[in-house]
Design a protein around this motif. Structure first.
Motif, PDB file in Angstrom:
ATOM      1  N   ALA A 174       0.930  -1.022  -0.359  1.00  0.00           N
ATOM      2  CA  ALA A 174      -0.035   0.109  -0.121  1.00  0.00           C
ATOM      3  C   ALA A 174       0.934   1.340   0.054  1.00  0.00           C
ATOM      4  N   GLU A 175       2.116   1.194   0.394  1.00  0.00           N
ATOM      5  CA  GLU A 175       2.838   2.304   0.834  1.00  0.00           C
ATOM      6  C   GLU A 175       3.786   2.551  -0.506  1.00  0.00           C
ATOM      7  N   ARG A 176       4.103   1.421  -1.386  1.00  0.00           N
ATOM      8  CA  ARG A 176       4.525   1.371  -2.683  1.00  0.00           C
ATOM      9  C   ARG A 176       3.969   1.786  -3.877  1.00  0.00           C
ATOM     10  N   HIS A 177       2.505   1.551  -3.652  1.00  0.00           N
ATOM     11  CA  HIS A 177       1.656   1.886  -4.709  1.00  0.00           C
ATOM     12  C   HIS A 177       0.653   2.849  -4.494  1.00  0.00           C
ATOM     13  N   ALA A 178       0.548   3.868  -5.407  1.00  0.00           N
ATOM     14  CA  ALA A 178      -0.128   5.263  -5.221  1.00  0.00           C
ATOM     15  C   ALA A 178      -1.723   4.795  -5.396  1.00  0.00           C
ATOM     16  N   VAL A 179      -1.879   4.107  -6.566  1.00  0.00           N
ATOM     17  CA  VAL A 179      -3.120   3.460  -6.804  1.00  0.00           C
ATOM     18  C   VAL A 179      -3.301   2.001  -7.243  1.00  0.00           C
ATOM     19  N   THR A 180      -4.134   1.080  -6.871  1.00  0.00           N
ATOM     20  CA  THR A 180      -4.190  -0.078  -7.222  1.00  0.00           C
ATOM     21  C   THR A 180      -5.450  -0.688  -7.730  1.00  0.00           C
ATOM     22  N   ALA A 181      -5.780  -1.507  -8.585  1.00  0.00           N
ATOM     23  CA  ALA A 181      -6.955  -2.129  -8.941  1.00  0.00           C
ATOM     24  C   ALA A 181      -6.927  -3.538  -8.848  1.00  0.00           C
ATOM     25  N   ALA A 182      -7.957  -4.190  -8.476  1.00  0.00           N
ATOM     26  CA  ALA A 182      -7.837  -5.547  -8.568  1.00  0.00           C
ATOM     27  C   ALA A 182      -9.511  -6.202  -9.255  1.00  0.00           C
ATOM     28  N   GLY A 183      -9.353  -6.903 -10.178  1.00  0.00           N
ATOM     29  CA  GLY A 183     -10.540  -7.387 -10.847  1.00  0.00           C
ATOM     30  C   GLY A 183     -11.282  -6.172 -11.429  1.00  0.00           C
ATOM     31  N   LEU A 184     -10.849  -5.227 -11.716  1.00  0.00           N
ATOM     32  CA  LEU A 184     -11.537  -4.097 -12.257  1.00  0.00           C
ATOM     33  C   LEU A 184     -12.517  -4.212 -13.527  1.00  0.00           C
ATOM     34  N   THR A 185     -13.672  -4.145 -13.249  1.00  0.00           N
ATOM     35  CA  THR A 185     -14.570  -4.224 -14.592  1.00  0.00           C
ATOM     36  C   THR A 185     -15.612  -3.160 -14.362  1.00  0.00           C
ATOM     37  N   LYS A 186     -15.932  -2.663 -15.454  1.00  0.00           N
ATOM     38  CA  LYS A 186     -16.778  -1.723 -15.889  1.00  0.00           C
ATOM     39  C   LYS A 186     -17.806  -1.918 -16.951  1.00  0.00           C
ATOM     40  N   VAL A 187     -19.018  -1.917 -16.861  1.00  0.00           N
ATOM     41  CA  VAL A 187     -20.178  -2.271 -17.941  1.00  0.00           C
ATOM     42  C   VAL A 187     -20.964  -1.027 -18.048  1.00  0.00           C
TER      43      VAL A 187
END
Length: 248
Positions: free
Chosen positions: A4-17
């Motif tokens: 969490a400290e190394r990554h500014a933004v993270t997404a996991a399994g991100l789906t948009k419909v």
């Protein structure tokens, strides 16, 4: 350092419909991605690939259909509307192609507006340093209509950086600029990463602009198609050509 400290933004399994039933459009398909703190990253892809949708979901500007998004250790996808609005105001900076400056305010007032809305005071030293580096110190009492496009975009960048956000999202920031002003803008974005430790995620269609970044992520049909470290415009063009060939 924790993830969490190394990554500014993270997404996991991100789906948009968008839409439903037979009219449903799957803009993003099960994307896993993370952008490091203190890095300049670019998102590219053909028209309709989902690059702007990805940025909007990562920035909390658009809801996700499924999956999770974190800003640092804060999960955006668990926040209510009020908390999300507050987070965007306090921890995220935005630079858009259209500048989005308020025409009735001076450059100084536009830059200070996010801090004012958050109830925070302007740091005079940081303000002077930013506006000096950006070359707009002599335009601070001018309104947007009295400035060139390049000057307006530099005001927008100063506004985005002034609050010291966790990440700045830039959506086609050079789109309304000539080549010289665009190059100056991209050079400053790169300097803000190297000298100020800023994290920047930029959406662009331009391989030359993307080559200013330290990493380029390519999307195709809503999915991750390539991840280029130490990009050059030539390497990016080759990767884009491969995408086009694969789609034919």
């Amino acid at each position: 350092m924790a993830a969490a400290e190394r990554h500014a933004v993270t997404a996991a399994g991100l789906t948009k419909v968008y839409g439903s039933g037979g009219a449903a459009v799957r803009a993003l398909r099960d994307i896993d991605i993370a952008f490091e703190v203190g890095k300049f990253s670019a998102i590219m892809g053909p028209s309709g690939s989902g690059k702007s949708t990805l940025m909007h979901c990562l920035a909390g500007l658009d809801s996700v259909t499924s999956g999770r998004v974190w800003l640092g250790s804060t999960e955006l996808t668990q926040l209510g509307d009020n908390a999300l609005t507050r987070l965007r105001r306090e921890r995220i900076g935005f630079v858009f192609q259209a500048f989005n400056l308020i025409p009735t305010l001076t450059a100084r007032q536009n830059i200070e507006l996010p801090l004012e809305l958050a109830g925070r005071r302007t740091d005079p030293e940081k303000f002077d340093a930013l506006t000096g580096i950006l070359g707009i110190a002599d335009r601070l009492e001018h309104r947007p209509a009295e400035m060139s496009g390049g000057q307006q975009q530099r005001v927008a960048i100063a506004r985005a950086l002034m609050s010291g956000p966790d990440v700045v999202f830039a959506d086609e920031p050079t789109g309304n600029l000539d080549s010289r002003a665009g190059a100056q803008l991209l050079d400053f974005l790169r300097r803000s990463v190297r000298e100020l430790g800023q994290t920047i995620v930029m959406v662009t269609h331009d391989p030359v602009a993307a080559a200013y970044a330290e990493r380029v992520v390519l999307l195709a049909d809503g999915q991750l198609a390539a991840d280029i470290a130490e990009p050059t415009s030539e390497r990016i063009r080759i990767a884009l050509d491969r995408l086009w060939d694969a789609e034919l």
